[in-house]
Design a protein around this motif. Sequence first.
Motif, PDB file in Angstrom:
ATOM      1  N   ILE A   1       0.842  -1.199   0.000  1.00  0.00           N
ATOM      2  CA  ILE A   1       0.000   0.000   0.000  1.00  0.00           C
ATOM      3  C   ILE A   1       0.875   1.246   0.000  1.00  0.00           C
ATOM      4  O   ILE A   1       0.710   2.161  -0.814  1.00  0.00           O
ATOM      5  N   ALA A   2       1.833   1.277   0.922  1.00  0.00           N
ATOM      6  CA  ALA A   2       2.632   2.485   1.128  1.00  0.00           C
ATOM      7  C   ALA A   2       3.523   2.806  -0.060  1.00  0.00           C
ATOM      8  O   ALA A   2       3.586   3.962  -0.503  1.00  0.00           O
ATOM      9  N   THR A   3       4.216   1.794  -0.598  1.00  0.00           N
ATOM     10  CA  THR A   3       5.219   2.061  -1.632  1.00  0.00           C
ATOM     11  C   THR A   3       4.627   2.699  -2.888  1.00  0.00           C
ATOM     12  O   THR A   3       5.122   3.747  -3.338  1.00  0.00           O
ATOM     13  N   PRO A   4       3.578   2.140  -3.495  1.00  0.00           N
ATOM     14  CA  PRO A   4       3.046   2.784  -4.704  1.00  0.00           C
ATOM     15  C   PRO A   4       2.505   4.191  -4.447  1.00  0.00           C
ATOM     16  O   PRO A   4       2.700   5.103  -5.262  1.00  0.00           O
ATOM     17  N   ILE A   5       1.827   4.377  -3.303  1.00  0.00           N
ATOM     18  CA  ILE A   5       1.234   5.688  -3.026  1.00  0.00           C
ATOM     19  C   ILE A   5       2.302   6.718  -2.708  1.00  0.00           C
ATOM     20  O   ILE A   5       2.297   7.834  -3.243  1.00  0.00           O
ATOM     21  N   VAL A   6       3.233   6.376  -1.806  1.00  0.00           N
ATOM     22  CA  VAL A   6       4.287   7.326  -1.430  1.00  0.00           C
ATOM     23  C   VAL A   6       5.098   7.737  -2.650  1.00  0.00           C
ATOM     24  O   VAL A   6       5.370   8.932  -2.869  1.00  0.00           O
TER      25      VAL A   6
END
Length: 434
Positions: free
Chosen positions: A389-394
């Motif tokens: 979740i975090a990697t693509p969004i960040v």
Amino acid sequence: MTKLDTAVTTRPTRIRYIIAILLFITVVINYMDRANLSIAMPALSQEFDLTTGQQGLLLSAFGWTYAAMQLPGGWLVDRVRPRVLYAACLVLWSLATLFMGMSGGFVALIILRLMVGGFEAPAYPINNKVATAWFPERERGRVIAFYTSGQFIGLALLTPVLSWLQTVLTWHWVFILTGVVGIIWAAIWWFVYREPRDKSGVNQAEIDLIASGGGLVDVESGTSKESKPKLKWSDVKVVLTRRKLWGIYLGQFCLTSTLWFFLTWFPTYLVDYRGMDYIESGFMASLPFIAALVGVLLSGWVSDLMVKKGLSLGTARKLPIIIGLAMTVFMLGANYTDSSALVIVFMSIAFFGNGFASITWSLVSALAPERLLGLTGGMFNFIGNLSSIATPIVIGFLVTDVDFAPAFVYMAAITIVGVLSYVFLVGKVERVED
């Protein structure tokens, strides 16, 4: 009967290696269905006119349900036999993948991608439970490395193929064909897989070899209707309050952050920021996956060799993970060169390190309370895959249309946290008391 005849009849069979191959192929399909969106994303985003923020949300959609379903998935793994649960999950996530190829808009794609993530959630806890049941401790590092290598072999070989397929047909067929493959494999898994004591061709000598070496051949004995484990808050407390387990949870988050960069943004980086076409980017993107494949196979061999040479289990399992995590910092080099060839070199070194560190499930097998293998694996995968979740969004919000450098700074920082987690939190490797 002669002594030679007796030796032959008591020699352990090797049916467990067939199980390893089944796991390997399942992982190939599993990761093909995770990566197909990143391959289709440049063409898909152009067709639907998506911003980088929208692309980040779509790329992260898998992770929302994949992470959210880890605990329920781990609970299911402790209740439902792998033969049944894996076949059902394969069919369901493959159908969702297939229908993505028929989608006509951004919202439909996100909904279907959420479904893929949710149905794939039990996959790695199942893999771990199967490996723990079928293999003695001294073989488990190599086996986990072998089936984990499936994610890199599949991506290395299939990324160029799917990129070519997208060019020849359309991005729609990338999803349709990968979905069909998964449905076919679900049927094969159902007909072939069995538990150690139920599998035809397995002799008692192989059962004894597995059991005496720490394999839990009777791990499914508690899944009868009368004795199915019930989810208790005290069980959740156990897997959430042990420092050793938090060490591998946090370390897994950091490790999978790098993996999810390559599974989501890397093809877009090559096309939009390095100016490659789809076919060229498919080929170039496959090279780091090949490096990761070499890394994961080497790590399993090195880890088991260290166990054989008498080093502690903690050293044998943790050292490859720490070294591999440290190597992923090399991706920062991409910020300091205009050469596409050097970019691929830096990325290949970084992803080799990611592969070399990818025997982390061996620590789940070694640390988890025996009764809570599925729940611990689910928690491990839940926290680890919050990175999906975090990697693509960040990254989607850090980068601009012309500057991708902040993404690599973020990835390097996350990697350093992972090294510190394994060094200071995990400690001595021994099974956590229930």
